[in-house]
Scaffold this active site. Structure first.
Site, PDB file in Angstrom:
ATOM      1  N   HIS A 230       0.802  -1.215   0.000  1.00  0.00           N
ATOM      2  CA  HIS A 230       0.000   0.000   0.000  1.00  0.00           C
ATOM      3  C   HIS A 230       0.837   1.270   0.000  1.00  0.00           C
ATOM      4  O   HIS A 230       0.324   2.349  -0.292  1.00  0.00           O
ATOM      5  CB  HIS A 230      -0.940  -0.009   1.206  1.00  0.00           C
TER       6      HIS A 230
ATOM      7  N   ASP B 145       3.770   9.296  -1.161  1.00  0.00           N
ATOM      8  CA  ASP B 145       2.622   8.514  -0.712  1.00  0.00           C
ATOM      9  C   ASP B 145       2.334   7.428  -1.738  1.00  0.00           C
ATOM     10  O   ASP B 145       2.451   7.670  -2.947  1.00  0.00           O
ATOM     11  CB  ASP B 145       1.384   9.398  -0.544  1.00  0.00           C
TER      12      ASP B 145
END
Length: 475
Positions: A156, A368
């Site tokens: 993730h 991110d």
């Protein structure tokens, strides 16, 4: 039909009719309800002593299997190697990497122990889907125990460039462990390229693009596949949450306090990877360079606490409190507070309503994996009068949301200019950008992410048991 076994560090607390869970939890839980299966992972409990025991809870076709961690295991596996070593390295903060050999040994030991707890619960045709950086060695441990099921892994967070990953001393062991999975999923194509670059240039392996779009990898004596699977949200459900909360108390309070001023909204976990200090300074630069914006706009930063027992997180909280206090001291007036810095958690429905009430979504992480807040902000907008998304180029979401104003989070002046552009953007342009992004979000929602990964995992080959496991079985 095969059961789906989800393995994650934490098992998301989901209850029918309860507060809305995040997109990942909802997507995974939907898959489990459709196929029947199990969600296995840490319960969140930290035990001082004793022998942790698995707790099984049946909810319809889904079994939740959770287990606590002993204090030493929590400190080494979670606080230590996962979050003091892997998290900063994978977010390109090699300067913050803290490595302790004993913590890595604890990380490996806990992964092996968790795998051993899962093995008795498995059936022969189960499909196993492991999530995130806490569990990189998990498939390797299952293979050593003789498990031959299909096992997929989804990361993730970003996968770093080779030269950054080399800062983690056991980098080779980690990549070798990843090669024990049948299918690796990354958020973006650049993450996949970074992994393949390591395979070729550091591990001496090979990669090849297949006709089906997957990349075939051969390394460490293993053959596996990898692909990019950008995770999505359910945009229409978020839009409904936002509409439902539009007349709620939090939005009424916000609007009554602001007296018609525009709102720039940010929501992030309190983390050094989010670029929060740079974000505050860019807002200050906007006020400095554009006096007409003073007393006309407020910046709301909601930053829930996270990993408060790690020094790096304590430091970022102190820096943000100092920055917000300094900027407010410089610009505030009796009837206007430039920055609202809120260090607490809100339910997802409240956040969706606040997104809808704001004029600018300000999402500027230094790095991110995806950043679902960016997608949730767009989803929550009023289709007739949408706000504008200002988005870091280093968020995975920037690969998809071309209607955002893309910025470099280290360019303070550039971010200030983008905020000014967003605040003055005419309705026609805002509508065009919003409609473009909503079409993308609907086309690649979280169900598409989940179904693509599961389809590809179903197509890859099933491993044979590891040699040590075979020898034990034959002995």
């Amino acid at each position: 039909m095969s059961r789906l076994i989800i393995v994650s560090n934490r098992v998301a607390p989901i209850s029918e009719g309860g507060p809305a869970a995040g997109g990942l939890a909802v997507g995974v839980y939907d898959a489990l309800k459709e196929t029947g299966g199990m969600w296995f992972g840490w319960s969140g409990d930290v035990l001082a002593s004793g022998q942790p025991q698995i707790v099984l809870e049946e909810r319809g076709a889904v079994t939740f299997a959770t287990i606590g961690l002993l204090r030493r295991d929590y400190d080494q596996y979670y606080r230590g190697f996962s979050n003091a070593t892997l998290w900063p390295a994978f977010h390109y903060r090699a300067d913050l990497v803290q490595y302790d050999r004993h913590e890595y040994e604890g990380y490996s030991r806990v992964n092996a122990w968790l795998a051993q707890q899962l093995v008795p619960l498995l059936r022969e045709d189960d499909v196993i889907w492991v999530h995130d950086y806490h569990l990189i060695p998990f498939a390797q441990a299952l293979r050593a125990a003789g498990v031959k099921n299909r096992i997929g892994f989804f990361l993730h967070i970003p996968f770093p460039a080779s030269q950054v990953l080399l800062a983690v001393p056991p980098h080779r062991e980690l990549v070798q462990a990843l090669c024990a999975f049948d299918l690796l999923g990354f958020q973006t194509r650049p993450d996949l390229r970074a992994f393949c670059d390591y395979i070729v240039n550091e591990a001496g392996g090979t990669t090849a693009l297949q006709p089906d779009g997957l990349t075939r990898i051969e390394a460490f004596g293993q053959t596996l596949c990898a692909g990019d699977y950008p995770i999505g949200v359910y945009p229409d459900e978020i839009a409904e949450l936002a509409r439902a909360g539009e007349r709620g108390k939090p939005v009424r309070t916000l609007k009554s306090t602001l007296h018609g001023r525009k709102v720039i909204m940010s929501v992030d976990r309190l983390d050094y990877s989010k670029g929060l200090v740079e974000r505050f300074r860019a807002f200050e630069r906007l006020l400095d360079h554009t006096p007409a914006q003073r007393n006309k706009v407020s910046f709301v930063q909601i930053a829930p606490p996270t990993r408060a027992d790690l020094h790096a997180y304590q430091d970022i909280r102190l820096r943000l409190e100092a920055e917000s206090g300094r900027i407010n001291g410089r610009y505030a007036e009796l009837d206007w507070t430039p920055i609202w810095y809120i260090h607490r958690q809100y339910e997802r429905a409240v956040l969706a309503a606040l997104f809808r009430a704001s004029n600018v979504g300000y999402v500027t992480p230094l790095r991110d994996g995806m950043n679902l807040v960016a997608k949730e902000y767009v989803s929550a907008q009023d289709p007739e009068d949408p706000g504008v998304l200002v988005l870091s180029r280093f968020a995975g979401a920037a690969q998809e949301l071309s209607g955002a104003l893309i910025v470099n989070p280290l360019d303070i002046d550039g971010m200030a200019d983008a905020l000014g552009t967003a605040l003055s953007m005419p309705l026609a342009e805002r509508l065009a950008r919003y409609q473009d992004m909503m079409a993308q979000l609907r086309e690649n929602n979280v169900s598409v992410w989940r179904d693509r990964f599961m389809r590809d995992l179903g197509r890859v080959g099933v491993r044979q048991a590891s040699l040590p496991a075979l020898e034990r079985a034959q002995g």
